[in-house]
Design an enzyme around this catalytic site. Structure first.
Site, short mmCIF file in Angstrom:
data_model
loop_
_atom_site.label_atom_id
_atom_site.label_comp_id
_atom_site.label_asym_id
_atom_site.label_seq_id
_atom_site.Cartn_x
_atom_site.Cartn_y
_atom_site.Cartn_z
N GLU A 142 30.56 53.35 4.26
CA GLU A 142 29.21 53.25 3.69
C GLU A 142 28.20 52.83 4.78
O GLU A 142 28.47 51.91 5.56
CB GLU A 142 29.21 52.20 2.56
CG GLU A 142 27.89 52.10 1.84
CD GLU A 142 27.89 51.04 0.74
OE1 GLU A 142 28.73 50.11 0.78
OE2 GLU A 142 27.05 51.14 -0.17
N LYS A 217 24.14 56.90 -4.42
CA LYS A 217 24.90 55.80 -5.05
C LYS A 217 24.39 55.51 -6.46
O LYS A 217 23.21 55.22 -6.65
CB LYS A 217 24.78 54.57 -4.15
CG LYS A 217 25.56 53.34 -4.59
CD LYS A 217 25.53 52.32 -3.45
CE LYS A 217 26.25 51.03 -3.77
NZ LYS A 217 26.41 50.17 -2.59
N CYS A 254 30.85 52.71 -2.91
CA CYS A 254 31.16 51.26 -2.95
C CYS A 254 31.21 50.64 -4.34
O CYS A 254 32.19 50.78 -5.06
CB CYS A 254 30.21 50.50 -2.03
SG CYS A 254 30.85 48.83 -1.74
#
Ligand SMILES: NC(=O)NCCC(=O)O
Length: 413
Positions: A142, A217, A254
């Site tokens: 990330e 994300k 994540c």
């Protein structure tokens, strides 16, 4: 591997255990390997990693060029094979997949251009090793082009943001083409066509060097020092699956790994492999790390590639965590430990907790359908029941379905 005098290798080399090591060992797996008899280690290892096609996961050997790069530039490299049963009517679908974890390359006080350049230079060497190993699909960590500076809440780090077709993408496009490799590149994106909005984004680069697409994300953390909501909002790209020359892939960025519906959505869209490029620290999440990815692989009948950065990043200005504790200038230790999980509940050991690394795995994607046939999770999922519950839950007048014991407060003393 234990050194000649019985000490863990890094303790001997550095005179002390490296930060992030487990008593001088790079990972729990290596600690066990060095301290158990071979028979006991095999048994412990089978329990910890599961079985693939009724056998222990096989390690595979890599070309000399890969090993030479790893040796020269001090990164961990490990490689394994997930098999599937041979089928009568379908060919094997074996792909070689790689994960890269890395620390930052120079202090966070350096000129931003120098920081980015130094990271790109070191990551290029690991990509070269992946290329020399014949990796087909590679995923980076990330926000790989920068320190994970979102703990600071300082907006100057936004300078690292770049368009989806910007400098780092162009750099990787050349490598994707050179190595005939699909590369997943997680970056801080600046959307110049929409008012310079910043996103946490992955860019999927095809093996011809083309940009296949992006994903942003979905779930933004508000926990500990992960002050990411100061910088970017929840993504607006849904749950895309990218059909590449080597298979259907998706990316759960994540903190999205704590959201089972996020994993599910990529599965419903048909992913065979879901990557989870991350940046997370020990105290906060390490007990969850090996469980969540493995559970997602099992529940959704796909492979998961988990990546975490390594090292401790110290920032120029101290910040507080809003917990009454003293201010501090670092985020804590990013514990690496990148690994693969498979739909049959087996998984690889993890990369180092403190060194850069390249994890490689061959995987027969036929395993995904074989496990779907075996466990029938899709067939037994009762999605209609849950769709109904969720639509009720979203209504303002939702009442939780609770049946209270009428005698709850009536017990006589
Ligand atoms: N980068 C990121 O989303 N980190 C959140 C912490 C965690 O999910 O472990």
């Amino acid at each position: 591997m234990e050194s000649s005098n019985g000490k863990p290798p890094h303790e001997e080399k550095e005179g002390k255990a490296a930060e992030g090591s487990i008593g001088g060992y790079e990972s729990l797996h290596r600690l066990l390997e060095s301290n158990l008899s071979p028979e006991l280690f095999k048994e412990a290892s089978q329990l910890l990693l599961g079985l693939n096609c009724a056998r222990s996961l096989e390690a595979i050997s890599l070309p000399g060029a890969t090993k030479a790069l790893a040796e020269a530039h001090d990164f961990d490299v490990q490689a394994f094979r997930f098999n599937a049963d041979k089928e009568h009517m379908r060919q094997q679908r074996i792909v070689r997949v790689g994960l890269i974890q890395n620390s930052i390359a120079v202090p966070t006080t350096c000129h931003f251009s120098d920081q980015k350049k130094a990271i790109m230079e070191k990551v290029k060497l690991i990509i070269d090793a992946a290329g020399a190993s014949g990796v087909n699909i590679l995923c980076l960590q990330e926000a790989w082009t920068m320190p994970f500076a979102f703990c600071t809440r300082e907006k100057r780090w936004c300078e690292f943001a770049e368009p989806a077709d910007g400098e780092s993408t162009q750099f990787l496009q050349d490598l994707a083409q050179k190595y005939n490799m699909v590369i997943v590149s997680p970056i801080l994106e600046r959307d110049i066509n929409h008012g310079e909005i910043i996103w946490n984004t992955i860019v999927v680069i095809g093996n011809n060097g083309n940009i296949i697409g992006i994903h942003r994300k979905n779930h933004i953390p508000r926990v500990g020092d992960f002050n990411e909501s100061t910088y970017y909002m929840e993504g607006n790209t849904g749950h895309p699956v990218f059909e590449t020359a080597y298979g259907k892939i998706a990316v759960n960025i994540c903190y999205g790994r704590h959201h089972p519906l996020n994993w599910l959505a990529f599965g419903l869209n048909g992913a065979d492999i879901v990557f989870n490029p991350s940046a997370t620290v020990g105290e906060l999440s390490e007990p969850m790390w090996p469980i969540e990815a493995r559970n997602a692989a099992i529940a959704n009948s796909y492979f998961v590639g988990s990546i975490n950065r390594v090292g401790t990043e110290v920032f120029p200005n101290a910040f507080t965590s809003g917990d009454g504790k003293p201010q501090h200038a670092d985020f804590g230790h990013f514990y690496g430990s990148s690994h693969f999980s498979a739909p049959d509940a087996s998984c690889t050991p993890s990369l180092s907790r403190y060194r850069d690394g390249l994890m490689i795995s061959d995987m027969d994607l036929n395993l995904c359908r074989q496990i779907k046939d075996k466990w029938a999770f899709r067939m037994t999922a009762r999605y209609d029941m849950y769709a109904n519950l969720l639509s009720e839950y979203l209504k303002p007048d939702f009442k939780p379905q609770v049946i209270a014991d009428p005698l709850i407060n009536k017990r006589k003393a």
